[in-house]
Design an enzyme around this catalytic site. Structure first.
Site, PDB file in Angstrom:
ATOM      1  CB  ALA A 281      -0.905  -0.001   1.219  1.00  0.00           C
TER       2      ALA A 281
ATOM      3  CB  THR B 140      -2.353   6.812  -0.309  1.00  0.00           C
ATOM      4  OG1 THR B 140      -2.968   6.383  -1.523  1.00  0.00           O
ATOM      5  CG2 THR B 140      -1.147   7.669  -0.624  1.00  0.00           C
TER       6      THR B 140
ATOM      7  CB  THR C  18      -2.596  -8.255  -2.448  1.00  0.00           C
ATOM      8  OG1 THR C  18      -3.853  -7.876  -3.020  1.00  0.00           O
ATOM      9  CG2 THR C  18      -2.532  -9.767  -2.375  1.00  0.00           C
TER      10      THR C  18
ATOM     11  CG  ASP D 139      -3.537   6.594 -10.627  1.00  0.00           C
ATOM     12  OD1 ASP D 139      -2.641   6.253 -11.428  1.00  0.00           O
ATOM     13  OD2 ASP D 139      -4.211   5.794  -9.977  1.00  0.00           O
TER      14      ASP D 139
ATOM     15  CE  LYS E 182      -6.777   3.960  -8.001  1.00  0.00           C
ATOM     16  NZ  LYS E 182      -5.585   3.108  -8.276  1.00  0.00           N
TER      17      LYS E 182
END
Length: 518
Positions: free
Chosen positions: A220, A222, A227, A280, A312
């Site tokens: 991770a 943020t 996983t 992104d 997202k």
């Protein structure tokens, strides 16, 4: 009498003689993702002041080279006058032993920055220019400011061909895996939905069926957990390429951290800057996803795109555009892709944070009666799509086969074997003992849950750095609630993190409650 101009004083080594050397020292500072070097102000071999203006140096030794940001130190306990200190990241990347002899020189600015400036000006870049940029990024030649410039420039505009060329460039840098199988499958989620830990259920299902699924995942940046962070609660994820090969040979599947084996390393560098910036771009996302799957040796990929108002990807239109880009670049790269657009309106499962998510995953694999039904069904949907790639299965039979492997216990057995092969984690990660419950403000029904806010609160609570930190969701969308009844429970391991999370949650819980029967 004719006077000659005074000869300028030469820096060490500039007269053609051998460069003076410094002894390498490992300094226990974490400056991820940057390389950081420390030079004593009273250095006996180099004039520290000579390097202060540009602040970036090239460190060389034993045939290895590294670019690093320079810090001038006045504390001899950090670095001595005949030493060069390297922070943890830089020391590991240079690959030399402590005490080895190194030299330093002014670092030349990467030539590929000219191409970045052209992109800022609105030009389309060639495949060669993009490869040079990606190569320099992977070699840590770009500062965070220069990385931000590249990301913002490509977010503004990137052609389809540039997207293909960036993907190929990212594939060409770093290690690549290959397998003795014509069918190597994988699954990826674009993210944005807390608790959506389906990969840890899909991998053992697919492995139990007999397909190769070398799942390499990110940690991770943020989010409350990746996983790899969640799998680390159960097993070692920092494995070598040789160890990954051995696991796949015996168990067909694995769940490991891709960053440890240097797969598409430019992506890890870019992510470290784009996530904090909130930049992104879809084109860069496509290059990021597909480059990592290609270098992992995958031939077929199922991509999960959750769509929701706080995920997202916010709209179906955005999801369809992303799907088409993934399919096009996949086709150009020899990767067969199946995109699944799923519901991203709320978190999946009940746990948000490594320990809580691992709990949910194992509950599903163990077929426990109170296992999160939404996590189970989503994992079965996606596992079925992966198994449908098997030419030996009849079309559409993948979902039934996935359910059979899960309910029979074969998937659980495969997961236990994978955990043992990777190295079972004997440490028991307990839930954070600092607990705060968020009460419902009124009677009614949960109408919506803000994925972004839930993820942020869990992150503030300490996840994923503290494995036992996170949120235990007690109510989901559609559940009736009474005023004062807890919506979720915050777990923290550190009092300061606990305070930050509670403050944000008390300000706004992330839950919307509509009037109705409670």
């Amino acid at each position: 009498m004719k006077l000659s101009a005074p000869r300028p004083e030469l820096a060490p080594g500039e007269d053609g003689g051998p460069k003076p050397t410094l002894r390498l020292r490992r300094v226990a500072i974490d400056t991820y993702p940057e390389n950081t070097a420390l030079l004593a102000r009273d250095c006996t071999e180099y004039r520290a002041a000579e390097f202060q203006a540009l602040r970036k140096i090239e460190v060389s030794g034993g045939g290895n080279h590294l670019l690093a940001e320079l810090i001038i130190a006045d504390d001899s306990s950090l670095v001595g006058p005949d030493e060069l200190g390297l922070g943890e990241q830089a020391f590991r990347r240079l690959g030399l032993e402590e005490g080895a002899e190194v030299t330093i020189a002014h670092a030349k600015p990467p030539e590929s920055l000219d191409a970045v400036r052209r992109k800022i000006a609105g030009h389309t870049l060639s495949a060669g220019e993009l490869k040079a940029i990606i190569s320099d990024i992977a070699a840590y030649r770009y500062s965070p400011m220069e990385l931000a410039a590249y990301l913002v420039a490509t977010a503004r505009f990137m052609t389809t061909q540039e997207m293909v060329d960036v993907t190929r460039a990212m594939v060409s840098v770093g290690n690549q895996l290959s397998w003795d199988s014509e069918l190597v499958v994988d699954k990826h989620c674009v993210g944005g939905v807390p608790g959506n830990r389906t990969s840890m259920i899909i991998v053992p299902i697919v492995a139990a069926h007999g397909l190769h699924i070398p799942k390499t995942s990110s940690r991770a940046i943020t989010s409350p957990s990746g996983t790899a962070d969640t799998m680390e609660v159960l097993a070692d994820v920092d494995l070598s390429i040789g160890e990954i090969r051995e696991i796949i040979e015996h168990e067909k599947g694995c769940l490991v951290w891709g960053g440890h084996v240097n797969l598409s390393p430019a992506d890890d560098v870019l992510i470290s800057v784009e996530r904090p910036l909130g930049v992104d771009p879809p084109e860069q996302m496509v290059a990021s996803i597909l480059s990592k799957k290609i270098v992992a040796g995958s031939t077929h990929l199922v991509v999960d795109i959750p769509v929701g108002p706080t995920a997202k990807v916010r709209t179906r239109r955005e999801a369809v555009r992303l799907r088409k880009m993934l399919e096009y670049v996949g086709e150009q790269s020899g990767l067969e892709i199946d995109v699944v657009i799923t519901d991203g309106a709320q978190p999946v499962g009940r746990g948000v944070g490594p320990v809580l998510e691992a709990r949910d995953v194992m509950a599903v694999l163990r077929n426990e009666p109170d296992a999160p039904a939404d996590l189970r069904e989503r994992a079965l949907l996606l596992a079925g799509r992966v198994l449908d790639l098997d030419p030996d299965l009849r079309g559409g039979a993948g979902h039934a086969r996935a359910r059979e492997l899960l309910t029979s216990g074969e998937a659980l057995a495969a997961m236990e074997r994978i955990i043992d092969r990777q190295g079972r984690n004997e440490t028991t990660h307990a839930l954070g003992e600092l607990v705060h419950e968020l009460p419902a403000s009124a009677n009614g029904v949960v109408a919506a849950i803000d994925c972004w806010r839930i993820a942020r609160i869990a992150r503030l609570a300490g996840a994923p750095m503290d494995k036992g930190a996170g949120l235990d969701l007690l109510k989901k969308v559609g559940d009736p609630v009474k005023a004062g009844e807890p919506l979720y429970r915050i777990h923290s391991c550190v009092r300061s993190s606990f305070g930050f999370a509670c403050d944000m949650a008390d300000e706004e819980s992330g839950y919307a409650i509509s009037p109705g029967s409670a």
